[in-house]
Design a protein around this motif. Structure first.
Motif, PDB file in Angstrom:
ATOM      1  N   GLU A 359       5.605  -1.035   7.247  1.00 53.10           N
ATOM      2  CA  GLU A 359       4.213  -0.762   7.605  1.00 53.10           C
ATOM      3  C   GLU A 359       3.929   0.733   7.590  1.00 53.10           C
ATOM      4  OE1 GLU A 359       0.963  -1.913  11.106  1.00 53.10           O
ATOM      5  OE2 GLU A 359       3.073  -2.498  11.307  1.00 53.10           O
ATOM      6  N   LYS A 360       4.923   1.523   8.019  1.00 54.54           N
ATOM      7  CA  LYS A 360       4.745   2.975   8.052  1.00 54.54           C
ATOM      8  C   LYS A 360       4.522   3.532   6.653  1.00 54.54           C
ATOM      9  CE  LYS A 360       6.987   7.248   9.591  1.00 54.54           C
ATOM     10  NZ  LYS A 360       8.197   7.835  10.240  1.00 54.54           N
ATOM     11  N   THR A 363       0.924   1.875   5.115  1.00 58.36           N
ATOM     12  CA  THR A 363      -0.372   2.135   5.746  1.00 58.36           C
ATOM     13  C   THR A 363      -1.168   3.249   5.077  1.00 58.36           C
ATOM     14  OG1 THR A 363       0.334   1.248   7.879  1.00 58.36           O
ATOM     15  CG2 THR A 363      -1.524   2.775   7.894  1.00 58.36           C
ATOM     16  N   ASP A 367      -4.825   2.474   3.647  1.00 57.76           N
ATOM     17  CA  ASP A 367      -6.010   3.142   4.179  1.00 57.76           C
ATOM     18  C   ASP A 367      -6.763   3.887   3.076  1.00 57.76           C
ATOM     19  OD1 ASP A 367      -5.467   2.240   6.724  1.00 57.76           O
ATOM     20  OD2 ASP A 367      -4.474   4.087   7.364  1.00 57.76           O
ATOM     21  N   LEU A 391      -2.736  -7.423   4.679  1.00 54.62           N
ATOM     22  CA  LEU A 391      -2.300  -7.370   6.070  1.00 54.62           C
ATOM     23  C   LEU A 391      -1.773  -8.721   6.531  1.00 54.62           C
ATOM     24  CD1 LEU A 391      -5.114  -5.192   7.724  1.00 54.62           C
ATOM     25  CD2 LEU A 391      -2.851  -4.468   6.924  1.00 54.62           C
ATOM     26  N   TRP A 396       0.710  -7.883   9.666  1.00 52.21           N
ATOM     27  CA  TRP A 396       0.387  -6.616  10.324  1.00 52.21           C
ATOM     28  C   TRP A 396      -1.070  -6.627  10.797  1.00 52.21           C
ATOM     29  CZ3 TRP A 396       2.165  -3.366   5.505  1.00 52.21           C
ATOM     30  CH2 TRP A 396       3.571  -3.378   5.422  1.00 52.21           C
ATOM     31  N   GLN A 397      -1.337  -5.927  11.864  1.00 51.13           N
ATOM     32  CA  GLN A 397      -2.678  -5.587  12.336  1.00 51.13           C
ATOM     33  C   GLN A 397      -3.666  -6.764  12.266  1.00 51.13           C
ATOM     34  OE1 GLN A 397      -4.033  -1.815  10.548  1.00 51.13           O
ATOM     35  NE2 GLN A 397      -1.931  -1.392   9.915  1.00 51.13           N
ATOM     36  N   ARG A 400      -7.357  -5.998  12.897  1.00 51.80           N
ATOM     37  CA  ARG A 400      -8.014  -5.347  11.766  1.00 51.80           C
ATOM     38  C   ARG A 400      -8.285  -6.348  10.651  1.00 51.80           C
ATOM     39  NH1 ARG A 400      -5.771   0.052   8.521  1.00 51.80           N
ATOM     40  NH2 ARG A 400      -7.792   0.629   7.593  1.00 51.80           N
TER      41      ARG A 400
END
Length: 706
Positions: A359-360, A363, A367, A391, A396-397, A400
């Protein structure tokens, strides 16, 4: 928005149409109008601006031009097109503006034409009436002819005879026009004689031209000349292209990257040596090292030296290739800083299918993609769906994800409202409806997966009426419907119901997922298996539960194949070697026709398999492999074939294909039976089909007995 208020104001300012209401715009825009649009509203001028600023600048420039030159057509057309594709929220006001102006000025052919433009697709019968009225008031109004030709060339209101007459009328008045829509319709509705006349007129015009911007229309001329001359004359034509290039190069002493890329493609069409073409490519890289054009050269070279693994199941080979590709893209991002798509979007698509990325690491690319696609471009439901699925796939998230789905639903509602196409053929209307269903079900699926991660059934409450409603009639999307019902039931704790729905999704899907880039992604079985284990189901029972019945209806096994809905018209066309192909001479053979173009990415992935198939069956008397190329720049095709080492027959068929199919999406494969009847159509290429050649042979064998 202050600038948009000016747009609305313009809609009620009759002074704009008070000057010479019977005069009509000519074939070309005034030089000062054309220059203002070219310079102030170029892609480079707009790309770096946020969408709100793009709108402000575009409306300001175009409204200023309209105020100063109220009888010039170009600013109006540009404004309508810009608003349609880049300002969905305010486009209805643009429609209202021009319809109202036509009502206020019913005897002004320009006002009638503009109202017709915004009503085409929304109220096409009224658009036709307005255009006919404009023509009755100004018989020499060529743009009304062009608009009518566009309506009659395809769709519900198709009338090939009228379209042919209307496009002939346009080019009769504007014989050397370079308008893109006019040339597109020329190939669809204009006969060979008209196309030859246009080519002659366009060459005469360009031979007097010195403006580098206008000189790039030679690429359009060369394409037209290659398409209208038999292959036996192509060698002489290549010499003509070489002569053109000798004249053109000195005319632009300060070339930009776009001009150098234009010259490079010209040299390819001239039949120049590989060394000469490479020198032109090297010049682009050296002179404009950060440009999109330089990236294209470097990227093409990288792909040529780094072949994709042929086996989609070879995880190790694909892991190595993907790592090298990602490294190359990251290097390119640092290097080609002037190419906006590469800088902000490309990396997201590279990592999109990687389940192992962190994810790091992901992202920032995610974005950047989302910002570019929603702040600097007109947001679309597809954009939000891609982001939400990314996602959801990675778990993840979830909060969002839900927000992205809500934005996607809003965009979808706007797009459907604006779509309104009332001039679609039955086939295209079906495809459009299917596309909306894919979007609806995709957004619902992402929302359900996010709600599952959050453990909050209430977040999916709003979906229940749609998810629990009756299944769609379109069998191609039925599986997605049952998958979402399974997800909803699982979210609500109805495990038995969920497994029943998952199984229905399994049994109704058109085709099973295949390995792609070394991985197999199967949402139906993956999600169902988790639920199965959660209910303490055994492996033996799972095997029974997940086995597709042998009696599954044949139409569901067709996958991306569709039964053909059109009749193959008789044709007589020459391939690049000069051999003439006639439909009647193919009787007795099962025929596979592949529709492709050199610029098409999926085509480039499929063509090596097509070459293998051709080599395998070329000596069989019961099969024929044929390809229809639809490149507008036909001169690039023969160099492409030599570079790739392809030997299958290539028929230049741009006009034939575009006149036959309303919306041309490629690649396509068409299968004809031995009587010449068009039986099957396959749209797109799926690299995961490891038995692609065998599949095609199976289709050719199957139509023998129909």
């Amino acid at each position: 928005m202050r600038v948009f208020a000016a747009v609305l104001c313009a809609g009620i300012c009759p002074a704009l149409f008070s000057q010479s209401p019977t005069s009509v715009p000519g074939c070309e825009a005034r030089p000062e109008v054309r220059q203002a649009i070219d310079e102030k509203l170029s892609d480079k001028a707009l790309d770096s601006l946020k969408l709100t600023d793009q709108r402000a600048l575009s409306y300001r420039v175009l409204e200023d031009l309209i105020a100063r030159y109220p009888r010039e057509l170009a600013p109006y057309r540009q404004l309508i097109q810009f608003a349609r594709w880049n300002d969905a929220e305010h486009y209805p006001a643009v429609v209202e503006r021009f319809v109202k102006q036509a009502e206020q000025h019913p005897n002004d052919p320009l006002a009638l034409y503009l109202a017709a433009e915004v009503l085409t697709g929304k109220d096409t019968p009224r658009s036709i009436q307005l255009l006919k009225k404009a023509k009755s008031q100004a018989p020499d109004f060529a743009w009304a002819d062009l608009a009518l030709a566009g309506i009659h060339a395809s769709g519900k209101f198709v009338d090939k005879k009228k379209a042919s007459q209307e496009i002939a009328a346009f080019f009769g008045a504007c014989p050397s026009s370079t308008d893109g829509s006019a040339h597109w319709l020329l190939t669809r509705a204009g006969g060979p004689e008209l196309q030859v006349k246009v080519a002659v007129a366009l060459r005469a015009r360009l031979e007097k031209e010195t403006d580098p911007k206008r000189l790039q229309d030679y690429s359009r001329l060369w394409g037209l000349e290659f398409r209208t001359r038999p292959p036996q004359e192509h060698e002489a034509l290549r010499k003509q292209v070489a002569a053109d290039l000798n004249r053109l190069e000195p005319l632009n002493p300060k070339p930009d990257a776009e001009w150098l890329a234009f010259l490079k493609d010209g040299y390819k069409q001239s039949g120049a040596s590989a060394e000469t073409v490479k020198s032109k490519e090297d010049r682009i890289i050296e002179a404009f090292p950060h440009s999109e054009e330089a990236f294209t050269v470097v990227s093409d070279r990288w792909k040529k030296s780094h072949k994709e693994p042929e086996d989609q199941k070879d995880a190790a080979a694909w892991a190595k290739y993907n790592a090298e590709h990602r490294a190359a893209i990251k290097d390119s991002i640092a290097r080609f800083t002037d190419y906006r798509f590469l800088q902000h979007v490309n990396l997201f698509y590279v990592i999109n299918d990687d389940p192992d990325i962190s994810e790091k690491e992901a992202t920032p690319a995610f974005d950047d993609f989302l910002t570019e696609s929603t702040v600097y471009q007109q947001p679309s439901a597809w954009t939000y769906l891609s982001a939400a699925n990314f996602l959801a796939d990675h778990k993840w998230q979830p909060e969002r994800t839900l927000d992205l789905v809500r934005q996607g639903e809003k965009s979808l509602a706007t797009e459907r409202e604006l779509d309104g196409h009332d001039n679609l053929s039955a086939e295209d209307a079906k495809d459009r409806a299917r596309s909306w269903l894919y979007l609806e079900q995709g957004l619902a699926g992402a929302s359900l997966r996010a709600a599952k991660l959050l453990g909050r059934p209430a977040d999916a409450e709003w979906l229940k009426p749609a998810v629990d409603g009756p299944p769609p009639a379109d069998t191609k999307v039925e599986s997605s419907y049952w998958l979402n019902r399974g997800r909803l039931a699982s979210l609500e704790g109805r495990k038995t119901d969920a497994l029943a729905f998952y199984q229905k999704a399994l049994f109704t899907r058109p085709e099973a997922p295949q390995p792609y880039h070394g991985r197999l992604k199967d949402d139906v079985l993956d999600e169902a298996r988790i639920l199965w284990k959660d209910t303490a189901g055994t492996e033996a029972a799972w095997t029974v539960w997940s086995s597709v019945p042998a009696g599954k209806p044949e139409e569901l096994a067709e996958g991306r194949w569709e039964k053909a809905t059109k009749t193959m018209p008789a044709f007589e066309m020459s391939d690049l070697s000069g051999k003439t192909w006639r439909l009647k001479n193919l009787e007795g053979k099962s025929v596979l026709i592949n529709v492709w173009a050199t610029w098409c990415g999926p085509c480039n992935a499929e063509l090596p398999k097509l070459e293998k198939l051709y080599q395998k069956v070329k000596d069989r008397s019961d099969f024929q492999i044929l390809t229809f190329d639809i490149d507008s720049e036909l001169g690039l095709v023969e160099p492409f074939m030599k570079d790739k080492g392809f030997t299958f027959p290539v028929v230049p068929a741009y006009s034939f294909v575009t006149s036959l199919i309303d919306a041309v999406a490629i690649p396509q494969n068409w299968v004809l039976d031995p009587k010449g009847v068009w039986r099957l159509t396959q749209l797109g290429f799926f690299a995961g089909d490891a038995q692609w050649e065998d599949t095609m042979i199976g289709r050719l064998e199957a139509v023998k007995t129909q």
